[in-house]
Design a protein around this motif. Structure first.
Motif, PDB file in Angstrom:
ATOM      1  N   MET A   1     -29.404  47.849  14.777  1.00 60.58           N
ATOM      2  CA  MET A   1     -29.200  46.650  13.942  1.00 60.58           C
ATOM      3  C   MET A   1     -29.706  46.917  12.528  1.00 60.58           C
ATOM      4  SD  MET A   1     -28.151  43.485  13.777  1.00 60.58           S
ATOM      5  CE  MET A   1     -27.504  43.624  15.431  1.00 60.58           C
ATOM      6  N   ARG A   9     -21.991  40.383  11.725  1.00 61.35           N
ATOM      7  CA  ARG A   9     -21.980  39.580  12.951  1.00 61.35           C
ATOM      8  C   ARG A   9     -21.890  38.098  12.613  1.00 61.35           C
ATOM      9  NH1 ARG A   9     -21.160  43.778  14.504  1.00 61.35           N
ATOM     10  NH2 ARG A   9     -22.017  44.973  16.252  1.00 61.35           N
ATOM     11  N   ARG A  13     -18.803  35.880  13.822  1.00 62.17           N
ATOM     12  CA  ARG A  13     -19.019  34.896  14.881  1.00 62.17           C
ATOM     13  C   ARG A  13     -19.147  33.489  14.329  1.00 62.17           C
ATOM     14  NH1 ARG A  13     -22.641  39.142  18.023  1.00 62.17           N
ATOM     15  NH2 ARG A  13     -20.920  40.442  18.741  1.00 62.17           N
ATOM     16  N   ARG A  14     -19.081  33.365  12.989  1.00 63.39           N
ATOM     17  CA  ARG A  14     -19.054  32.022  12.389  1.00 63.39           C
ATOM     18  C   ARG A  14     -17.982  32.011  11.327  1.00 63.39           C
ATOM     19  NH1 ARG A  14     -25.189  30.953  11.104  1.00 63.39           N
ATOM     20  NH2 ARG A  14     -25.950  30.288  13.147  1.00 63.39           N
ATOM     21  N   GLU A 328     -33.147  30.791  11.938  1.00 62.92           N
ATOM     22  CA  GLU A 328     -32.906  32.230  11.928  1.00 62.92           C
ATOM     23  C   GLU A 328     -33.734  32.923  10.837  1.00 62.92           C
ATOM     24  OE1 GLU A 328     -28.830  32.832  11.045  1.00 62.92           O
ATOM     25  OE2 GLU A 328     -29.225  34.859  10.311  1.00 62.92           O
ATOM     26  N   ILE A 331     -37.356  33.054  11.991  1.00 61.39           N
ATOM     27  CA  ILE A 331     -37.684  34.066  12.994  1.00 61.39           C
ATOM     28  C   ILE A 331     -37.609  35.469  12.410  1.00 61.39           C
ATOM     29  CG2 ILE A 331     -35.375  34.285  14.027  1.00 61.39           C
ATOM     30  CD1 ILE A 331     -38.786  34.434  15.769  1.00 61.39           C
ATOM     31  N   ILE A 335     -40.769  38.053  12.466  1.00 57.41           N
ATOM     32  CA  ILE A 335     -40.817  39.383  13.074  1.00 57.41           C
ATOM     33  C   ILE A 335     -40.909  40.483  12.022  1.00 57.41           C
ATOM     34  CG2 ILE A 335     -39.668  38.655  15.208  1.00 57.41           C
ATOM     35  CD1 ILE A 335     -37.111  39.948  14.181  1.00 57.41           C
TER      36      ILE A 335
ATOM     37  N   LEU B  94     -33.935  32.599  19.212  1.00 55.39           N
ATOM     38  CA  LEU B  94     -33.004  33.736  19.182  1.00 55.39           C
ATOM     39  C   LEU B  94     -32.010  33.501  18.039  1.00 55.39           C
ATOM     40  CD1 LEU B  94     -32.312  34.081  23.003  1.00 55.39           C
ATOM     41  CD2 LEU B  94     -33.836  35.491  21.587  1.00 55.39           C
ATOM     42  N   ILE B  95     -31.443  34.594  17.541  1.00 58.05           N
ATOM     43  CA  ILE B  95     -30.431  34.449  16.475  1.00 58.05           C
ATOM     44  C   ILE B  95     -29.098  34.136  17.150  1.00 58.05           C
ATOM     45  CG2 ILE B  95     -29.239  35.646  14.605  1.00 58.05           C
ATOM     46  CD1 ILE B  95     -31.899  37.181  14.143  1.00 58.05           C
ATOM     47  N   PRO B  96     -28.530  32.961  16.830  1.00 57.21           N
ATOM     48  CA  PRO B  96     -27.434  32.416  17.642  1.00 57.21           C
ATOM     49  C   PRO B  96     -26.166  33.271  17.676  1.00 57.21           C
ATOM     50  CG  PRO B  96     -27.790  31.096  15.667  1.00 57.21           C
ATOM     51  CD  PRO B  96     -28.939  32.048  15.762  1.00 57.21           C
ATOM     52  N   TYR B  97     -25.900  34.047  16.608  1.00 57.22           N
ATOM     53  CA  TYR B  97     -24.639  34.801  16.587  1.00 57.22           C
ATOM     54  C   TYR B  97     -24.818  36.255  17.012  1.00 57.22           C
ATOM     55  CZ  TYR B  97     -26.674  35.757  12.036  1.00 57.22           C
ATOM     56  OH  TYR B  97     -27.537  36.081  11.038  1.00 57.22           O
ATOM     57  N   LEU B  98     -26.006  36.588  17.504  1.00 54.56           N
ATOM     58  CA  LEU B  98     -26.205  37.947  18.002  1.00 54.56           C
ATOM     59  C   LEU B  98     -26.254  37.921  19.525  1.00 54.56           C
ATOM     60  CD1 LEU B  98     -28.923  39.442  15.597  1.00 54.56           C
ATOM     61  CD2 LEU B  98     -26.429  39.574  15.409  1.00 54.56           C
ATOM     62  N   THR B  99     -25.727  38.988  20.150  1.00 52.52           N
ATOM     63  CA  THR B  99     -25.757  39.079  21.600  1.00 52.52           C
ATOM     64  C   THR B  99     -27.183  39.389  22.045  1.00 52.52           C
ATOM     65  OG1 THR B  99     -25.345  41.446  21.530  1.00 52.52           O
ATOM     66  CG2 THR B  99     -23.404  40.023  21.636  1.00 52.52           C
ATOM     67  N   GLU B 102     -28.265  42.712  20.814  1.00 46.18           N
ATOM     68  CA  GLU B 102     -28.448  42.685  19.358  1.00 46.18           C
ATOM     69  C   GLU B 102     -29.713  41.913  18.976  1.00 46.18           C
ATOM     70  OE1 GLU B 102     -23.679  42.895  18.149  1.00 46.18           O
ATOM     71  OE2 GLU B 102     -24.696  40.966  18.351  1.00 46.18           O
ATOM     72  N   ALA B 105     -32.615  44.034  19.447  1.00 39.64           N
ATOM     73  CA  ALA B 105     -32.709  45.070  18.409  1.00 39.64           C
ATOM     74  C   ALA B 105     -32.984  44.505  17.019  1.00 39.64           C
ATOM     75  CB  ALA B 105     -31.411  45.877  18.388  1.00 39.64           C
ATOM     76  N   ALA B 106     -33.020  43.171  16.901  1.00 40.93           N
ATOM     77  CA  ALA B 106     -33.157  42.534  15.582  1.00 40.93           C
ATOM     78  C   ALA B 106     -34.362  43.012  14.760  1.00 40.93           C
ATOM     79  CB  ALA B 106     -33.190  41.017  15.728  1.00 40.93           C
TER      80      ALA B 106
END
Ligand SMILES: Nc1ncnc2c1ncn2[C@@H]1O[C@H](COP(=O)(O)OP(=O)(O)O)[C@@H](O)[C@H]1O
Ligand SMILES: [Mg+2]
Lengths: 420, 216
Positions: A1, A9, A13-14, A328, A331, A335, B94-99, B102, B105-106
């Motif tokens: 990533m 992504r 996905r959006r 998002e 987070i 991290i 969790l990041i909503p658009y990542l599997t 993913e 691995a973020a």
């Protein structure tokens, strides 16, 4: 990533958020490019129209010049030599001399080694009634002579009327219904009509030209003429008097008249037509420029307005995007993602929106601007350099517009966002 | 080693000053697993954020391996968090658009580290193989929390900070997550689990209570 992958992504996905941004940039670009393209089309059209008009003008001037050349050949007797003692009042009234002189005077001119006259047309003119046709006519017998200086063995002599031929003025062949090639009798002698002149609107229209010798015989004036027409005197106007002088020295018993009034009028008419055509061209050019200026004034308001609106809408789209991605961002920061990475994340997205949208908008702009116009190839307007500039500008403006929302996103306090 | 020394954290709410953490000290060694119980609003989250380098205390210091966390600038602290701290939350985040894979691995976005097949190992370990290409919205609460836990463990941090991680889970998944925390501390990590749930504290080495920002 990595950041790029993350941005990708998010975009894939959006899609809706991405497509809104894409549409804004594409539409903005299309309007701006369409407007610029219309301005360019206007310029190209102006050039086209003006080029066409100019070609037309040149052609017309050429025709006028050719006319003039013909006229000066046919009518432009720069000098008219008539017998001495001719009453000029009668001459002007009748348009021909009532006195005669010997044809042999012509020979003196022809054999002169200094005279700068290209053609000499000795003539015998008389007003008669054409007995066979019962029609009043001016009968001119004439022939062409070339003085010594201009004699060229390779070129046949200019003969106004060929042997056995007859040239008819417009009214005559019209009224008498005579055609070129047909035979006709005049004073008992048969002639072949070699030419039917076009309308000149002068006495020429009632004139019959035949060879000098025939006229002399038919009018019982053997060896006589009543005028010599001297054509194409090679002279600047200053030396015309010199030519007249040398003519008078060669043949003393004559009057020499300048006969170029008609030519001058025609020349004036030609010049005026030329001038008017040029003025019309200028007027057209002026009105096109005027129109262009008006369009420019309009474009100068429209383009910035559209760009500002587009930028503003991109900014709003990004504000919405940042708002919906608070969690998002929180987070990612928690991290360990650095602030500038968050900033880059949003700017990257705006560039990924701007580039393909700018290309799309550019093509739409050029395509739509040519739809309503004929004679234009897309390739005439499409420019790789312009496309690159468009992409750069769209990228730059989108980035600038998304800068504040992106900065706001990067400055968020993660501890506040992720407080459960 | 984690050393929390006399930290105090205030919040300003309008004109009133709230003391979320009140002169709190705590020392934890490698491999220690501590549970801190407390009612809602007692200062648990504030304490975790302060320890994790997210929330600068108004007084006191946080020392991790003798390094003062708040002597670092923002970027250094971010890098420090990426490497040394694992966070797990009640709300998963969790990041909503990542599997699933993913999301795990973020943290690589924050820090480029060589991890080899670590993502696959974690997927395996947390029983997410069937789910690795699914988006968070397609997961159960337990699967979400397991994904979040795997993400927190990606870089093998020194400290794992767990904020009411079982709050949204069924007993089975709670057990699984708590076992993972246990295993992490057994392998030498420090775990701080804050919760208002009595039973969740059972796996910890010791349980403390926080009330009005004071630990006892
Ligand atoms: N950002 C903030 N601004 C103002 N007050 C806050 C803020 N965050 C927490 N608090 C207050 O600090 C106290 C402790 O909150 P918190 O650490 O979230 O406790 P817990 O996690 O135990 O519920 C509470 O009274 C809460 O209202
Ligand atoms: Mg809390």
């Amino acid at each position: 990533m990595n950041t790029f992958k993350l941005v990708n992504r998010e975009i894939f996905r959006r899609k809706v958020n991405y497509l809104i941004g894409f549409a804004i940039v594409a539409i903005t670009t299309a309007i701006v490019i369409g407007t610029l393209s219309l301005l360019k089309i206007h310029d190209l059209q102006t050039a086209q129209i003006l080029a066409q008009k100019e070609a037309e003008l040149n052609e017309r001037v050429l025709v006028l010049q050719d006319d003039y050349r013909k006229i000066s050949l046919e009518l432009g007797f720069n000098l008219l030599i008539i017998p001495e003692g001719q009453n000029l009042g009668n001459f002007y009234a009748d348009d021909f001399a009532s006195k005669y002189m010997d044809e042999s005077v012509t020979d003196k001119l022809v054999s002169s080694r200094t005279l700068t006259i290209q053609h000499l047309l000795p003539s015998l003119t008389q007003k008669i009634v054409w007995p066979e046709q019962k029609q009043s006519i001016i009968l001119i017998g004439t022939k062409g002579e070339v003085p010594y200086l201009y004699r060229n063995p390779k070129k046949p002599m200019l003969q106004p009327v060929p042997d056995g031929g007859m040239v008819l003025g417009y009214e005559l062949h019209r009224i008498l219904n005579l055609k070129e090639g047909s035979k006709v009798k005049l004073l008992g002698r048969e002639f072949t009509i070699t030419k039917c002149n076009e309308r000149r609107g002068s006495k020429d229209d009632a004139t019959v030209w035949i060879p000098l010798k025939d006229a002399q015989e038919l009018l019982n004036k053997e060896g006589k003429i009543n005028a010599i027409l001297a054509l194409k005197c090679h002279c600047a106007s200053g030396t015309l008097t010199n030519i007249i002088q040398s003519v008078k020295e060669l043949i003393p018993n004559v009057q020499v008249l300048q006969k170029n009034k008609e030519v001058a009028i025609r020349a004036k008419a030609r010049d005026r037509a030329k001038r008017e055509a040029k003025e019309a061209l200028k007027a057209e050019e002026l009105s096109r420029t005027e129109l262009k200026n008006e369009q420019l004034r309009f474009a100068k308001v429209l383009i910035p307005l559209v760009i500002i609106t587009g930028a503003f809408m991109i900014c709003l789209t990004f504000i919405a995007n940042v708002k919906s991605r608070q969690d998002e961002i929180g987070i990612l920061r928690t991290i360990g993602t650095k602030q500038h990475t968050i900033l880059i994340m949003f700017l990257m997205k705006s560039i990924l929106i701007a580039i393909p949208a700018a290309v799309t908008g550019y093509l739409i702009g050029i395509f739509t601007s040519t739809i309503s116009v004929e004679n234009f190839e897309l390739s005439e307007l499409f420019g790789t350099f312009a496309l690159i500039i468009t992409i750069c500008l769209a990228g730059l403006i989108s980035t600038a517009a998304s800068w504040l929302p992106a900065l706001y996103a990067s400055l968020q306090d993660p501890a506040k966002i992720i407080q459960d | 080693m984690l050393k929390v020394e006399n930290i105090t954290k205030f919040y300003q709410k309008g004109s009133t000053k709230i003391t979320a953490i009140n002169d709190l000290s705590l020392t934890l060694n490698k491999g220690e697993f501590i549970a801190i119980k407390g009612e809602s609003g007692s200062g648990k989250t504030s304490l975790l954020h302060t320890i994790g380098g997210l929330l600068r205390p108004d007084e006191g210091t946080i020392l991790i391996n003798k390094h003062d966390v708040y002597s670092l600038n923002k970027n250094e602290r971010a890098a420090f968090r990426a490497e040394q701290i694992g966070f797990v939350f009640q709300q998963f985040h969790l990041i909503p658009y990542l599997t699933v894979s993913e999301n795990i691995a973020a943290p690589l976005i924050a820090k480029k580290l060589k991890i080899g097949s670590r993502v696959d190992e974690l997927i395996e370990k947390f029983g997410l193989s069937e789910r690795k290409n699914h988006l968070p919205k397609e997961l159960s609460a337990g699967e979400k929390q397991r994904t979040a836990l795997a993400r927190a463990l990606l870089f093998n941090p020194q400290i794992l900070l767990a904020d009411e991680v079982t709050g949204n889970l069924d007993p089975g998944n709670s057990e699984l997550v708590l076992d993972s925390l246990r295993e992490f501390s057994d392998n030498g990590g420090i775990v701080i689990l804050v919760t208002h749930d009595e039973s969740a504290a059972s796996k910890a080495d010791k349980t403390m209570t926080i009330s009005n920002g004071i630990l006892s």
